[in-house]
Design an enzyme around this catalytic site. Structure first.
Site, mmCIF file in Angstrom:
data_model
loop_
_atom_site.group_PDB
_atom_site.id
_atom_site.type_symbol
_atom_site.label_atom_id
_atom_site.label_comp_id
_atom_site.label_asym_id
_atom_site.label_seq_id
_atom_site.Cartn_x
_atom_site.Cartn_y
_atom_site.Cartn_z
ATOM 1 N N ARG A 107 0.813 -1.231 0.000
ATOM 2 C CA ARG A 107 0.000 0.000 0.000
ATOM 3 C C ARG A 107 0.840 1.273 0.000
ATOM 4 O O ARG A 107 0.367 2.326 -0.417
ATOM 5 C CB ARG A 107 -0.928 -0.006 1.212
ATOM 6 C CG ARG A 107 -1.927 -1.143 1.119
ATOM 7 C CD ARG A 107 -3.146 -0.847 1.919
ATOM 8 N NE ARG A 107 -4.052 -1.972 1.899
ATOM 9 C CZ ARG A 107 -5.019 -2.156 2.783
ATOM 10 N NH1 ARG A 107 -5.202 -1.290 3.754
ATOM 11 N NH2 ARG A 107 -5.808 -3.196 2.698
ATOM 12 N N ASP A 165 -13.417 12.718 11.053
ATOM 13 C CA ASP A 165 -12.547 11.651 10.557
ATOM 14 C C ASP A 165 -11.173 12.245 10.284
ATOM 15 O O ASP A 165 -11.034 13.464 10.146
ATOM 16 C CB ASP A 165 -13.130 11.026 9.276
ATOM 17 C CG ASP A 165 -12.626 9.608 9.052
ATOM 18 O OD1 ASP A 165 -13.361 8.653 9.373
ATOM 19 O OD2 ASP A 165 -11.483 9.449 8.576
HETATM 20 C C1 LIG Z 1 -14.266 1.383 9.485
HETATM 21 S S1 LIG Z 1 -14.572 3.111 9.506
HETATM 22 C C2 LIG Z 1 -15.907 3.177 10.674
HETATM 23 C C3 LIG Z 1 -17.023 4.083 10.229
HETATM 24 C C4 LIG Z 1 -18.231 4.122 11.158
HETATM 25 N N1 LIG Z 1 -17.866 4.586 12.474
HETATM 26 C C5 LIG Z 1 -18.915 2.784 11.220
HETATM 27 O O1 LIG Z 1 -18.840 2.114 12.259
HETATM 28 O O2 LIG Z 1 -19.518 2.375 10.235
HETATM 29 C C6 LIG Z 1 -13.177 3.726 10.479
HETATM 30 C C7 LIG Z 1 -12.871 5.193 10.229
HETATM 31 O O3 LIG Z 1 -11.991 5.645 11.260
HETATM 32 C C8 LIG Z 1 -11.114 6.598 10.692
HETATM 33 N N2 LIG Z 1 -9.913 6.741 11.538
HETATM 34 C C9 LIG Z 1 -8.912 5.862 11.720
HETATM 35 N N3 LIG Z 1 -7.992 6.384 12.552
HETATM 36 C C10 LIG Z 1 -8.420 7.609 12.899
HETATM 37 C C11 LIG Z 1 -7.907 8.639 13.736
HETATM 38 N N4 LIG Z 1 -6.747 8.504 14.387
HETATM 39 N N5 LIG Z 1 -8.613 9.771 13.859
HETATM 40 C C12 LIG Z 1 -9.796 9.925 13.212
HETATM 41 N N6 LIG Z 1 -10.335 8.991 12.406
HETATM 42 C C13 LIG Z 1 -9.659 7.843 12.254
HETATM 43 C C14 LIG Z 1 -10.811 6.042 9.308
HETATM 44 O O4 LIG Z 1 -10.360 7.059 8.418
HETATM 45 C C15 LIG Z 1 -12.163 5.436 8.907
HETATM 46 O O5 LIG Z 1 -12.902 6.311 8.114
#
Ligand SMILES: C[S@@+](CC[C@H](N)C(=O)[O-])C[C@H]1O[C@@H](n2cnc3c(N)ncnc32)[C@H](O)[C@@H]1O
Length: 276
Positions: free
Chosen positions: A32, A141
């Site tokens: 990636r 996010d």
């Molecule tokens: C799998 S999605 C979950 C979306 C939603 N909460 C759900 O349960 O359907 C995880 C999200 O967390 C975000 N994320 C990961 N690390 C993060 C961080 N340190 N701060 C903010 N967002 C983060 C990612 O960019 C991603 O969009």
């Protein structure tokens, strides 16, 4: 990628955003990040690591690395039984507890493309408990790309697969082959960029009655989970609730929260400090 390069890069990513890449998945990290390395014109991952640590353009490069590694899977009405507990038990409780201020704030922390934040807003509207209240749903996010999509509020049918038909008909409008979130819902929701490990920036976001942080922590290492939970705790009002994903639990880090048994779910609550 050598084992040492893997160690340095995975540690840097984890410190920055919490996402852990396990050693057995080092091929994933390599695959990636390979495109990033070549777009920066760097010869190997040692140079790339040095760039991410020290170069003037490091912030943008780090952002691109996180984008390459994060999982953004989400959809409307994810984890239905938890949302039903929220609708049937937490919302009526909030209507009673906050009746004097008539003000409520919800946070979808790690909101990805926005489906969770809009789902919360739909449930709040549909409850009809908060007419004339000041209700805010904040989605945040780390990824600017998903936030741009969240702000558009236009979705493919697949994102709506779990949404009950009556909510779909009421709160989304057909737009060609897609669906657009109606203005009534959008008015309650705003989206902001925030790193959930950035304690200082989060501190400026104010406090919330309910925080949804679902399917974010599962990708984090244990230390980052603790940092995240501390930050979420600080952003909750006393007595405020934290809702996690069904595969996430606070068993090892629950000191700052108490467990609350709802009819169909377990959620967490920030204790109310007793005044002595
Ligand atoms: C799998 S999605 C979950 C979306 C939603 N909460 C759900 O349960 O359907 C995880 C999200 O967390 C975000 N994320 C990961 N690390 C993060 C961080 N340190 N701060 C903010 N967002 C983060 C990612 O960019 C991603 O969009």
């Amino acid at each position: 990628m050598t084992p040492e390069e893997f160690r340095l890069l995975s540690q840097l990513i984890c410190e920055h955003c919490g996402i852990r890449v396990r050693e057995e998945n080092s091929f994933l990290l390599e695959r990636r990040l390979a495109a990033q390395l070549s777009s920066l014109g760097l010869a190997n991952f040692t140079e790339y690591h040095r760039y991410l640590r020290f170069a003037p353009g490091r912030q943008a490069a780090l952002e691109a690395a996180v984008e390459a590694l994060a999982t953004h899977e989400t959809y409307f009405y994810r984890e239905a039984s938890q949302l039903e507990s929220f609708r049937e038990e937490l919302l009526p409780k909030l209507a009673r507890d906050c009746a004097s201020s008539r003000r409520l704030r919800f946070w979808s922390a790690g909101c990805s493309t926005g489906e969770e934040a809009y789902t919360i807003a739909m449930l709040v509207l549909d409850s009809r408990l908060f007419k004339g209240w000041r209700v805010e749903v904040v989605g945040s996010d780390i990824s600017p790309r998903v936030l741009a999509l969240a702000r558009k509020g236009i979705y493919r049918k697949a994102a709506l697969r779990e949404l009950p038909t009556e909510l779909l008909d009421r709160y989304l409008a057909l737009l060609g082959e897609h669906y657009a979130v109606r203005e009534e819902v959008r008015r309650l929701v705003s989206f902001h960029r925030a790193n959930l490990l950035d304690e200082e920036a989060l501190g400026q976001g104010g406090r919330f009655e309910v925080i949804f942080c679902r399917n974010v922590m599962i990708y984090f290492d244990p230390l980052a989970r603790r940092r995240l939970l501390r930050n979420l705790n600080q952003n909750l009002v006393e007595g405020g609730h934290l809702l996690l994903g069904s595969s996430e639990s606070l068993i090892n880090a629950a000191a700052d929260f108490e467990l609350v048994h709802l009819k169909r779910d377990l959620v967490y609550r920030k204790p109310v400090r007793s005044v002595t």
